[in-house]
Design an enzyme around this catalytic site. Structure first.
Site, PDB file in Angstrom:
ATOM      1  N   MET A  23      42.261  48.527  46.098  1.00 42.25           N
ATOM      2  CA  MET A  23      42.540  50.111  46.686  1.00 42.25           C
ATOM      3  C   MET A  23      43.496  49.220  48.225  1.00 42.25           C
ATOM      4  O   MET A  23      43.300  49.677  48.661  1.00 42.25           O
ATOM      5  CB  MET A  23      41.656  50.867  47.393  1.00 42.25           C
ATOM      6  CG  MET A  23      40.584  51.455  46.083  1.00 42.25           C
ATOM      7  SD  MET A  23      39.233  53.274  46.934  1.00 42.25           S
ATOM      8  CE  MET A  23      38.978  51.863  48.002  1.00 42.25           C
ATOM      9  N   GLY A  24      44.158  47.938  47.681  1.00 44.47           N
ATOM     10  CA  GLY A  24      44.888  46.987  48.480  1.00 44.47           C
ATOM     11  C   GLY A  24      44.291  46.949  49.868  1.00 44.47           C
ATOM     12  O   GLY A  24      42.842  45.984  49.310  1.00 44.47           O
ATOM     13  N   HIS A  43      40.064  39.378  45.726  1.00 43.05           N
ATOM     14  CA  HIS A  43      41.487  39.823  45.012  1.00 43.05           C
ATOM     15  C   HIS A  43      42.786  39.024  44.147  1.00 43.05           C
ATOM     16  O   HIS A  43      42.111  38.919  42.822  1.00 43.05           O
ATOM     17  CB  HIS A  43      42.005  40.796  45.499  1.00 43.05           C
ATOM     18  CG  HIS A  43      41.209  41.918  46.326  1.00 43.05           C
ATOM     19  ND1 HIS A  43      41.357  42.276  47.404  1.00 43.05           N
ATOM     20  CD2 HIS A  43      40.918  43.321  45.379  1.00 43.05           C
ATOM     21  CE1 HIS A  43      40.522  43.918  47.623  1.00 43.05           C
ATOM     22  NE2 HIS A  43      40.687  43.820  46.219  1.00 43.05           N
ATOM     23  N   ASP A  68      30.795  44.444  43.086  1.00 38.65           N
ATOM     24  CA  ASP A  68      30.974  45.891  42.267  1.00 38.65           C
ATOM     25  C   ASP A  68      29.431  46.196  41.078  1.00 38.65           C
ATOM     26  O   ASP A  68      30.490  46.402  40.325  1.00 38.65           O
ATOM     27  CB  ASP A  68      32.097  46.544  42.835  1.00 38.65           C
ATOM     28  CG  ASP A  68      32.577  46.185  44.168  1.00 38.65           C
ATOM     29  OD1 ASP A  68      32.034  46.565  45.160  1.00 38.65           O
ATOM     30  OD2 ASP A  68      33.920  46.158  44.469  1.00 38.65           O
ATOM     31  N   VAL A 109      32.943  36.317  45.304  1.00 37.09           N
ATOM     32  CA  VAL A 109      33.884  35.213  46.112  1.00 37.09           C
ATOM     33  C   VAL A 109      33.461  35.364  47.683  1.00 37.09           C
ATOM     34  O   VAL A 109      33.936  36.443  47.859  1.00 37.09           O
ATOM     35  CB  VAL A 109      35.416  34.447  45.872  1.00 37.09           C
ATOM     36  CG1 VAL A 109      35.883  34.212  46.581  1.00 37.09           C
ATOM     37  CG2 VAL A 109      35.842  35.077  44.760  1.00 37.09           C
TER      38      VAL A 109
END
Length: 520
Positions: A29-30, A36, A158, A184
């Site tokens: 979702m940016g 990421h 998640d 992380v």
């Protein structure tokens, strides 16, 4: 790097790569962060083309959640993706992605949606975010159908989402591997999240207590505690002294099914969700009760097979001879008189065959091989099997089925296995990962000596070096099981080292790294 905002543009771009090219997808979702970036680095290692989707999905936000205020920073995200060598970003608008059925956060919609099993969505975060995982399942299904990647990457932070997506892909027979990547963390232990930027300086200083509490429970678990109540109370005790935290839940569930556990039998997922002010954070830790796994990867000629056998013997672990498994299936194909180019029939046979390895009644760590109950230990070493095993192993369905069987062995632990992607794909959670390597010159010298010892026709060192370099390129870029060093693997160059010396180094690393892991 390309930026696409329409499905038509992305489809056209991907069409040229449909044949013979591995595509990796990272749905986001940016507001990209270090978590990421770790997914991107992993995907970049394992795929020819890497696509990052950036889409704040209204379907997974409730009416009182932060959809309107969720951080959006496409320009900064583009720069990060470019630095990591991402090939394309897919950043559609909600209208482009959902068409005329554009949903509004928290409202009803006429859009067709994917509904995961209620038993997985009604627990943990699902109790507090109704409809969230239905929204996640829908957007992920749409992205997988659009991109059709070989692999899609998600973070272990998640954990409920990861388990649901794996179940979704399995239930719908979607031809994609879901790769779970380790959480992380910042130096404080706080798991990276796009929502961390909502925290005040004081809140951010207190938030790492979530991970410290989970670590306390892990320490109790490693000391032998398996009871749900005791493990959860350990977390609560650590959180009791924290300031500004409002705990939503602390639960112990099975990592795959999310079924609540009273006792940890083999593995458990200890999960926590809490708020600091209006910011909701989640974290988890896997509690695993098994003997350790040693995964040894590396290029041809680095001495993997011999070292693996000797390490298993020294440590008293089982040598999971993956090569013997492929040989056993090859033997079965030949016995059934199936044509080697009849991939559907070979795939059918692979799915029906059960291969069993045992060291019972065998000296040292030599492995006895059975397929469908028949002992084929000697039969799989014939010249006919040797001649045809590469062709059978190259069938994607064979690889898929045997990896499943190998991973079932991994549930028990207590194994040493070697290959090209044992640490990256087959056993990504192995307690010790080794990447054995050697210079091209050293591997050519070893091969040259082997040919001499076997009194075979000699090949010049120069030709052997060229052959090895070409094989390295093929192994590293092949679509199926590419040679790849895991991010957390320890690289060990074997130049100038004897097999016993390499073995002793790995045994020493094993004792250093996994001595705290309890035996199953």
């Amino acid at each position: 790097m390309r930026l696409f905002t329409t499905t038509a543009g992305l489809r056209c771009y991907l069409e040229r790569y449909r044949s013979g090219t591995d595509v990796g997808l990272i749905p986001t979702m940016g507001a990209l962060h270090a978590g990421h970036l770790s997914l991107m680095e992993r995907a970049r290692q394992e795929n020819t083309i890497v696509i990052v989707s950036i889409f704040v999905n209204p379907l997974q936000f409730g009416p009182t959640e932060d959809f309107q205020h969720y951080p959006r920073q496409l320009e900064e995200d583009q720069q990060l993706c470019k630095q990591l060598g991402i090939d394309a970003i897919f950043a559609p608008t909600a209208v482009e992605f959902y068409g005329n059925h554009l949903p509004k956060s928290g409202s009803g919609t006429n859009l067709s949606q994917v509904i995961p099993p209620a038993a997985m969505t009604s627990v943990l975060c699902g109790r507090f975010r109704p409809g969230h995982f239905q929204g996640v399942a829908t957007v992920v299904t749409k992205l997988l159908n659009l991109v059709q990647p070989q692999r899609a990457y998600f973070g272990q932070k998640d954990a409920q989402q990861l388990a649901i997506i794996r179940r979704l892909v399995a239930d719908l027979n979607m031809p994609v591997t879901i790769v779970g990547c380790p959480t992380v963390r910042e130096e404080s232990g706080l798991a990276y999240s796009s929502r961390n930027q909502y925290l005040t300086q004081t809140q951010k200083a207190h938030a790492p207590v979530m991970f410290r509490a989970l670590q306390q429970a892990q320490a109790v678990f490693l000391a032998g505690e398996r009871d749900r109540i005791t493990l959860i109370e350990t977390v609560k005790s650590e959180l009791a002294v924290a300031k500004g935290i409002q705990v939503e839940y602390i639960e112990l569930v099975h990592p795959t099914t999310l079924i609540p556990l009273e006792q940890v039998e083999d593995s458990g997922l200890l999960v926590i969700a809490a708020r600091f002010g209006s910011t909701r954070l989640i974290d988890n830790i896997v509690l695993r009760y098994r003997k350790p796994i040693v995964a040894i990867d590396g290029p041809a000629g680095a001495g993997k097979s011999t070292v693996t056998r000797q390490v298993a013997q020294k440590l008293g672990l089982m040598h999971l001879d993956t090569g013997a498994m492929y040989r056993a299936l090859t033997w079965r194909v030949l016995e059934a008189r199936i044509a080697l180019d009849d991939e559907p029939a070979i795939a059918e046979l692979a799915s029906q065959s059960q291969i069993y390895l045992t060291t019972d009644n065998v000296a040292d760590t030599a492995v006895r091989v059975l397929i469908d109950g028949e002992d084929v230990t000697q039969a799989i070493r014939t010249q006919e099997v040797t001649k045809n095993v590469s062709a059978i192993a190259a069938v994607p369905a064979v690889r898929c089925e045997l990896v499943k069987q190998q991973q079932r062995w991994g549930c028990k632990g207590g194994i040493v296995a070697e290959g090209r992607d044992i640490g990256t794909h087959v056993f990504p959670d192995a307690e010790l990962k080794i990447f054995l390597t050697a210079s091209v010159q050293e591997r050519a010298r070893r091969r040259h000596q082997d040919l001499k010892d076997q009194k075979q026709e000699e090949v010049s060192l120069e030709q052997l070096e060229r052959d090895i370099q070409q094989r390295d390129i093929r192994d590293s870029t092949r679509a199926l099981a590419p040679l790849c060093k895991a991010a957390d693997a320890i690289e060990l160059n074997t130049d100038g080292l004897t097999i016993p010396e390499v073995t002793e180094r790995i045994v020493s690393l094993y004792h250093q790294k996994v001595s705290a892991v309890p035996a199953g």
